[in-house]
Design an enzyme around this catalytic site. Sequence first.
Site, PDB file in Angstrom:
ATOM      1  N   CYS A 146       0.856  -1.514   0.213  1.00  0.00           N
ATOM      2  CA  CYS A 146      -0.025   0.203   0.343  1.00  0.00           C
ATOM      3  C   CYS A 146       0.667   0.946   0.309  1.00  0.00           C
ATOM      4  O   CYS A 146       1.675   1.679   0.805  1.00  0.00           O
ATOM      5  CB  CYS A 146      -1.047  -0.016   1.318  1.00  0.00           C
ATOM      6  SG  CYS A 146      -2.059   1.662   1.525  1.00  0.00           S
ATOM      7  N   CYS A 179      21.918 -30.970 -13.702  1.00  0.00           N
ATOM      8  CA  CYS A 179      21.093 -30.187 -12.976  1.00  0.00           C
ATOM      9  C   CYS A 179      21.763 -29.203 -12.667  1.00  0.00           C
ATOM     10  O   CYS A 179      22.812 -28.926 -12.554  1.00  0.00           O
ATOM     11  CB  CYS A 179      21.016 -31.272 -11.982  1.00  0.00           C
ATOM     12  SG  CYS A 179      19.659 -30.901 -11.009  1.00  0.00           S
TER      13      CYS A 179
END
Length: 328
Positions: A146, A179
Amino acid sequence: MTHDEPEGSELPVSDNPRIISRSAYDITPLSEERVRELASRLDPEAYRVTQKAGTEPPFCGNLLDNKKEGIYCCVVCGLPLFSSEHKFTSGTGWPSFYREFDPQHVRRVEDRSHGMVRTEIECARCGAHLGHVFDDGPKPTGERHCLNSASLVFYEKGAELPPESRPIKTEVAYFAGGCFWGIEHYFQKGPGVINAVSGYMQGNTENPTYKDVCYKDTGHAETVMVVYDPTRITYRRLLEAFFDMHDPTQLNRQGPDVGTQYRSGIWYVSEEQREQAEAYIRQLQESGKLRGPIVTQVERAKTFWPAEDYHQDYIAKTGRACHVKDPW
Ligand SMILES: [Zn+2]
Protein backbone atom coordinates in the site's frame (compact mmCIF):
# COMPACT_ATOMS: atom_id res chain seq x y z
CA MET A 1 43.33 -26.28 -11.82
CA THR A 2 44.84 -22.84 -11.45
CA HIS A 3 42.86 -19.67 -11.13
CA ASP A 4 45.51 -17.38 -12.53
CA GLU A 5 44.15 -14.64 -14.68
CA PRO A 6 45.78 -14.12 -18.05
CA GLU A 7 48.22 -11.23 -17.90
CA GLY A 8 46.68 -7.80 -18.13
CA SER A 9 43.20 -8.86 -17.03
CA GLU A 10 43.61 -7.94 -13.36
CA LEU A 11 40.45 -6.42 -11.99
CA PRO A 12 40.54 -3.39 -9.71
CA VAL A 13 40.10 -4.36 -6.07
CA SER A 14 37.73 -2.22 -4.08
CA ASP A 15 37.69 -2.08 -0.25
CA ASN A 16 34.08 -1.09 -0.25
CA PRO A 17 32.29 -3.03 -2.97
CA ARG A 18 28.93 -1.83 -4.11
CA ILE A 19 25.88 -3.90 -3.27
CA ILE A 20 24.13 -4.91 -6.48
CA SER A 21 20.62 -6.37 -6.47
CA ARG A 22 19.72 -9.45 -8.50
CA SER A 23 17.99 -7.20 -11.02
CA ALA A 24 21.36 -5.39 -11.40
CA TYR A 25 20.73 -2.10 -9.58
CA ASP A 26 23.20 -0.47 -7.22
CA ILE A 27 21.45 -0.67 -3.83
CA THR A 28 24.42 0.35 -1.66
CA PRO A 29 22.80 2.36 1.18
CA LEU A 30 23.26 6.11 0.75
CA SER A 31 24.93 8.12 3.50
CA GLU A 32 22.72 10.22 5.79
CA GLU A 33 24.32 13.30 4.33
CA ARG A 34 23.43 12.28 0.78
CA VAL A 35 19.84 11.46 1.79
CA ARG A 36 19.49 14.89 3.45
CA GLU A 37 20.76 16.55 0.31
CA LEU A 38 18.33 14.62 -1.93
CA ALA A 39 15.42 15.15 0.46
CA SER A 40 16.00 18.92 0.51
CA ARG A 41 14.90 19.01 -3.15
CA LEU A 42 11.51 17.38 -2.50
CA ASP A 43 8.19 19.18 -2.43
CA PRO A 44 6.68 19.50 1.08
CA GLU A 45 4.24 16.57 0.67
CA ALA A 46 6.92 14.17 -0.63
CA TYR A 47 9.20 15.32 2.19
CA ARG A 48 6.51 14.74 4.84
CA VAL A 49 5.68 11.25 3.50
CA THR A 50 9.19 9.93 2.84
CA GLN A 51 11.17 11.59 5.65
CA LYS A 52 8.52 11.84 8.39
CA ALA A 53 6.63 8.60 7.63
CA GLY A 54 3.55 10.58 6.67
CA THR A 55 0.45 9.17 4.98
CA GLU A 56 -1.42 10.95 2.23
CA PRO A 57 -5.23 11.01 2.40
CA PRO A 58 -6.90 8.15 0.46
CA PHE A 59 -8.16 8.74 -3.10
CA CYS A 60 -5.93 11.81 -3.42
CA GLY A 61 -2.60 10.57 -4.77
CA ASN A 62 -1.81 11.23 -8.42
CA LEU A 63 -0.75 7.62 -9.15
CA LEU A 64 -3.80 5.84 -7.74
CA ASP A 65 -5.57 5.49 -11.09
CA ASN A 66 -2.47 5.39 -13.27
CA LYS A 67 -2.94 2.45 -15.68
CA LYS A 68 0.04 3.15 -17.92
CA GLU A 69 2.83 0.64 -18.40
CA GLY A 70 6.08 1.56 -16.72
CA ILE A 71 8.06 1.59 -13.49
CA TYR A 72 7.59 3.37 -10.20
CA CYS A 73 10.82 4.72 -8.70
CA CYS A 74 11.71 6.19 -5.32
CA VAL A 75 10.97 9.93 -5.37
CA VAL A 76 14.10 10.54 -3.27
CA CYS A 77 16.85 8.39 -4.83
CA GLY A 78 15.31 7.06 -8.07
CA LEU A 79 15.59 3.32 -7.32
CA PRO A 80 12.92 1.29 -9.19
CA LEU A 81 10.53 -0.05 -6.54
CA PHE A 82 7.36 -1.25 -8.26
CA SER A 83 6.18 -2.13 -11.76
CA SER A 84 2.86 -1.54 -13.52
CA GLU A 85 2.86 -5.30 -14.16
CA HIS A 86 2.02 -5.93 -10.49
CA LYS A 87 -0.38 -3.03 -9.85
CA PHE A 88 -3.98 -3.81 -8.99
CA THR A 89 -7.13 -1.95 -7.97
CA SER A 90 -7.50 -2.53 -4.25
CA GLY A 91 -10.33 -0.07 -3.56
CA THR A 92 -8.40 1.29 -0.56
CA GLY A 93 -7.62 4.66 -2.11
CA TRP A 94 -3.85 4.12 -2.29
CA PRO A 95 -1.79 2.70 -5.18
CA SER A 96 -1.46 -1.05 -4.56
CA PHE A 97 0.95 -3.68 -5.85
CA TYR A 98 1.07 -7.41 -5.15
CA ARG A 99 4.87 -7.57 -5.34
CA GLU A 100 7.98 -5.42 -5.50
CA PHE A 101 9.97 -4.73 -8.66
CA ASP A 102 12.77 -6.60 -6.85
CA PRO A 103 12.35 -7.75 -3.22
CA GLN A 104 15.87 -6.47 -2.49
CA HIS A 105 14.77 -2.92 -3.33
CA VAL A 106 12.10 -2.66 -0.64
CA ARG A 107 12.94 -3.12 3.04
CA ARG A 108 10.36 -4.26 5.61
CA VAL A 109 10.35 -2.83 9.12
CA GLU A 110 8.01 -3.56 12.01
CA ASP A 111 5.90 -0.49 12.77
CA ARG A 112 4.20 -0.25 16.19
CA SER A 113 2.92 3.31 15.81
CA HIS A 114 -0.76 4.30 16.30
CA GLY A 115 -1.36 1.32 18.63
CA MET A 116 -1.11 -1.21 15.78
CA VAL A 117 1.51 -3.68 14.62
CA ARG A 118 2.07 -3.18 10.91
CA THR A 119 4.88 -3.77 8.45
CA GLU A 120 6.30 -0.57 7.10
CA ILE A 121 8.04 -0.57 3.72
CA GLU A 122 11.04 1.61 2.93
CA CYS A 123 13.33 2.18 -0.02
CA ALA A 124 16.31 -0.13 0.58
CA ARG A 125 18.79 2.39 -0.81
CA CYS A 126 17.78 5.67 0.85
CA GLY A 127 15.39 4.59 3.63
CA ALA A 128 12.47 6.67 2.32
CA HIS A 129 9.14 5.73 3.90
CA LEU A 130 6.89 4.30 1.18
CA GLY A 131 3.83 2.84 2.93
CA HIS A 132 2.94 -0.54 4.42
CA VAL A 133 2.56 -4.13 3.26
CA PHE A 134 -0.44 -6.25 4.28
CA ASP A 135 -1.29 -9.92 3.77
CA ASP A 136 -4.72 -9.39 2.19
CA GLY A 137 -3.59 -9.01 -1.42
CA PRO A 138 -4.41 -11.07 -4.52
CA LYS A 139 -2.63 -14.12 -5.89
CA PRO A 140 0.07 -15.14 -6.54
CA THR A 141 1.69 -13.48 -3.49
CA GLY A 142 -1.34 -12.69 -1.33
CA GLU A 143 0.35 -9.41 -0.44
CA ARG A 144 -0.80 -5.82 -0.79
CA HIS A 145 1.89 -3.17 -0.90
CA CYS A 146 0.00 0.00 0.00
CA LEU A 147 1.87 3.05 -1.33
CA ASN A 148 1.80 6.79 -1.01
CA SER A 149 1.84 8.33 -4.49
CA ALA A 150 4.04 11.08 -3.07
CA SER A 151 6.84 8.57 -2.39
CA LEU A 152 6.99 7.50 -6.04
CA VAL A 153 7.88 8.92 -9.42
CA PHE A 154 6.49 7.12 -12.47
CA TYR A 155 8.34 6.57 -15.74
CA GLU A 156 6.30 5.33 -18.66
CA LYS A 157 7.67 2.40 -20.65
CA GLY A 158 10.11 3.66 -23.28
CA ALA A 159 10.82 6.94 -21.48
CA GLU A 160 14.45 7.78 -20.87
CA LEU A 161 15.39 7.03 -17.27
CA PRO A 162 17.74 9.17 -15.21
CA PRO A 163 21.07 7.46 -14.37
CA GLU A 164 19.99 6.72 -10.78
CA SER A 165 17.06 4.66 -12.10
CA ARG A 166 19.08 2.52 -14.50
CA PRO A 167 20.71 -0.86 -13.88
CA ILE A 168 24.49 -1.24 -13.93
CA LYS A 169 26.14 -2.55 -17.08
CA THR A 170 26.16 -6.33 -17.04
CA GLU A 171 27.17 -9.23 -19.25
CA VAL A 172 25.63 -12.67 -19.59
CA ALA A 173 27.04 -16.18 -19.92
CA TYR A 174 25.34 -19.58 -20.25
CA PHE A 175 26.58 -22.88 -18.84
CA ALA A 176 25.11 -26.38 -18.89
CA GLY A 177 26.71 -28.73 -16.37
CA GLY A 178 24.09 -31.32 -15.49
CA CYS A 179 21.27 -30.69 -13.02
CA PHE A 180 20.92 -26.91 -12.82
CA TRP A 181 20.09 -26.74 -9.09
CA GLY A 182 23.69 -27.00 -7.87
CA ILE A 183 25.28 -25.12 -10.78
CA GLU A 184 22.88 -22.20 -10.23
CA HIS A 185 23.46 -22.29 -6.46
CA TYR A 186 27.23 -21.95 -6.72
CA PHE A 187 27.28 -19.48 -9.59
CA GLN A 188 24.99 -17.26 -7.51
CA LYS A 189 27.69 -17.20 -4.80
CA GLY A 190 30.40 -15.98 -7.17
CA PRO A 191 31.90 -12.59 -6.33
CA GLY A 192 30.70 -10.26 -9.09
CA VAL A 193 27.86 -12.57 -10.14
CA ILE A 194 24.64 -10.59 -9.99
CA ASN A 195 22.10 -13.26 -10.81
CA ALA A 196 22.05 -16.94 -11.72
CA VAL A 197 18.85 -18.37 -13.21
CA SER A 198 17.97 -21.98 -14.04
CA GLY A 199 16.49 -22.67 -17.46
CA TYR A 200 16.50 -24.65 -20.67
CA MET A 201 18.46 -23.97 -23.86
CA GLN A 202 19.61 -25.32 -27.23
CA GLY A 203 16.46 -27.35 -27.85
CA ASN A 204 13.86 -27.43 -30.62
CA THR A 205 10.65 -26.21 -28.95
CA GLU A 206 9.52 -22.92 -27.43
CA ASN A 207 8.59 -22.42 -23.78
CA PRO A 208 9.52 -25.95 -22.70
CA THR A 209 8.47 -27.23 -19.29
CA TYR A 210 10.56 -29.46 -17.06
CA LYS A 211 8.40 -32.42 -18.06
CA ASP A 212 8.86 -31.66 -21.77
CA VAL A 213 12.61 -31.54 -21.34
CA CYS A 214 12.75 -34.79 -19.34
CA TYR A 215 10.25 -36.91 -21.26
CA LYS A 216 9.64 -35.44 -24.70
CA ASP A 217 13.11 -35.36 -26.20
CA THR A 218 12.95 -31.62 -26.92
CA GLY A 219 16.73 -31.41 -27.15
CA HIS A 220 17.11 -28.80 -24.41
CA ALA A 221 19.95 -28.82 -21.92
CA GLU A 222 19.46 -27.75 -18.31
CA THR A 223 21.32 -24.44 -18.40
CA VAL A 224 22.22 -21.69 -15.96
CA MET A 225 22.14 -18.08 -17.12
CA VAL A 226 24.81 -16.09 -15.30
CA VAL A 227 24.42 -12.30 -15.24
CA TYR A 228 27.65 -10.72 -14.04
CA ASP A 229 29.43 -7.44 -13.48
CA PRO A 230 32.40 -7.49 -15.89
CA THR A 231 34.25 -4.96 -13.71
CA ARG A 232 34.28 -7.48 -10.85
CA ILE A 233 34.59 -10.90 -12.48
CA THR A 234 35.87 -12.07 -15.85
CA TYR A 235 34.37 -14.60 -18.25
CA ARG A 236 37.58 -16.57 -17.82
CA ARG A 237 36.96 -16.87 -14.07
CA LEU A 238 33.42 -18.09 -14.76
CA LEU A 239 34.83 -20.74 -17.12
CA GLU A 240 37.22 -21.92 -14.40
CA ALA A 241 34.40 -22.14 -11.88
CA PHE A 242 32.22 -24.01 -14.36
CA PHE A 243 34.85 -26.68 -15.00
CA ASP A 244 35.53 -26.98 -11.25
CA MET A 245 31.85 -27.63 -10.63
CA HIS A 246 31.19 -30.50 -13.00
CA ASP A 247 32.93 -33.35 -14.84
CA PRO A 248 33.37 -32.32 -18.49
CA THR A 249 34.47 -35.83 -19.49
CA GLN A 250 31.04 -37.39 -18.86
CA LEU A 251 28.92 -37.63 -22.00
CA ASN A 252 25.23 -36.79 -21.53
CA ARG A 253 25.27 -37.36 -17.80
CA GLN A 254 26.49 -35.86 -14.51
CA GLY A 255 26.63 -38.02 -11.42
CA PRO A 256 23.32 -39.82 -10.99
CA ASP A 257 21.56 -37.86 -13.76
CA VAL A 258 21.55 -39.44 -17.21
CA GLY A 259 20.17 -37.97 -20.45
CA THR A 260 21.02 -35.35 -23.06
CA GLN A 261 19.38 -32.64 -20.90
CA TYR A 262 22.35 -33.12 -18.55
CA ARG A 263 25.00 -32.67 -21.25
CA SER A 264 27.97 -30.40 -20.65
CA GLY A 265 27.83 -27.22 -22.71
CA ILE A 266 28.91 -23.63 -23.06
CA TRP A 267 26.51 -21.47 -25.08
CA TYR A 268 28.39 -18.38 -26.18
CA VAL A 269 26.91 -14.96 -26.99
CA SER A 270 29.95 -13.47 -28.74
CA GLU A 271 32.96 -14.59 -30.75
CA GLU A 272 35.12 -13.45 -27.86
CA GLN A 273 33.35 -15.84 -25.49
CA ARG A 274 33.69 -18.65 -28.04
CA GLU A 275 37.43 -18.08 -28.40
CA GLN A 276 37.95 -17.93 -24.65
CA ALA A 277 35.90 -21.08 -24.06
CA GLU A 278 37.72 -23.06 -26.74
CA ALA A 279 41.12 -21.84 -25.58
CA TYR A 280 40.36 -22.75 -21.99
CA ILE A 281 39.13 -26.23 -22.96
CA ARG A 282 42.35 -26.82 -24.94
CA GLN A 283 44.45 -25.65 -22.03
CA LEU A 284 42.57 -27.82 -19.54
CA GLN A 285 42.81 -30.87 -21.80
CA GLU A 286 46.54 -30.39 -22.33
CA SER A 287 47.14 -29.95 -18.60
CA GLY A 288 46.54 -33.70 -18.18
CA LYS A 289 44.45 -33.10 -15.05
CA LEU A 290 41.39 -34.84 -16.44
CA ARG A 291 40.95 -38.59 -16.85
CA GLY A 292 39.57 -38.46 -20.38
CA PRO A 293 38.68 -36.23 -23.30
CA ILE A 294 36.50 -33.18 -22.65
CA VAL A 295 33.07 -33.64 -24.27
CA THR A 296 31.74 -30.15 -23.47
CA GLN A 297 29.85 -28.69 -26.43
CA VAL A 298 30.54 -25.09 -27.44
CA GLU A 299 27.66 -23.60 -29.43
CA ARG A 300 26.15 -20.21 -30.20
CA ALA A 301 23.44 -19.46 -27.63
CA LYS A 302 19.82 -19.93 -28.71
CA THR A 303 16.86 -18.63 -26.70
CA PHE A 304 17.08 -19.09 -22.93
CA TRP A 305 13.81 -20.33 -21.42
CA PRO A 306 13.69 -19.78 -17.64
CA ALA A 307 12.70 -22.86 -15.66
CA GLU A 308 9.61 -22.99 -13.45
CA ASP A 309 9.72 -20.92 -10.23
CA TYR A 310 10.14 -23.98 -8.01
CA HIS A 311 13.47 -24.76 -9.69
CA GLN A 312 14.91 -21.30 -8.95
CA ASP A 313 17.15 -21.07 -5.86
CA TYR A 314 16.21 -24.70 -5.23
CA ILE A 315 19.22 -25.55 -3.04
CA ALA A 316 18.93 -22.31 -1.05
CA LYS A 317 15.18 -22.80 -0.53
CA THR A 318 15.22 -26.51 0.33
CA GLY A 319 18.61 -26.81 2.03
CA ARG A 320 19.14 -30.01 0.05
CA ALA A 321 22.63 -31.34 -0.30
CA CYS A 322 24.23 -31.09 -3.69
CA HIS A 323 27.03 -33.08 -5.30
CA VAL A 324 28.42 -29.99 -7.03
CA LYS A 325 31.72 -28.73 -5.64
CA ASP A 326 31.98 -25.12 -4.41
CA PRO A 327 34.33 -23.48 -6.94
CA TRP A 328 35.02 -20.20 -5.14
ZN1 LIG B 1 15.17 5.68 -2.32
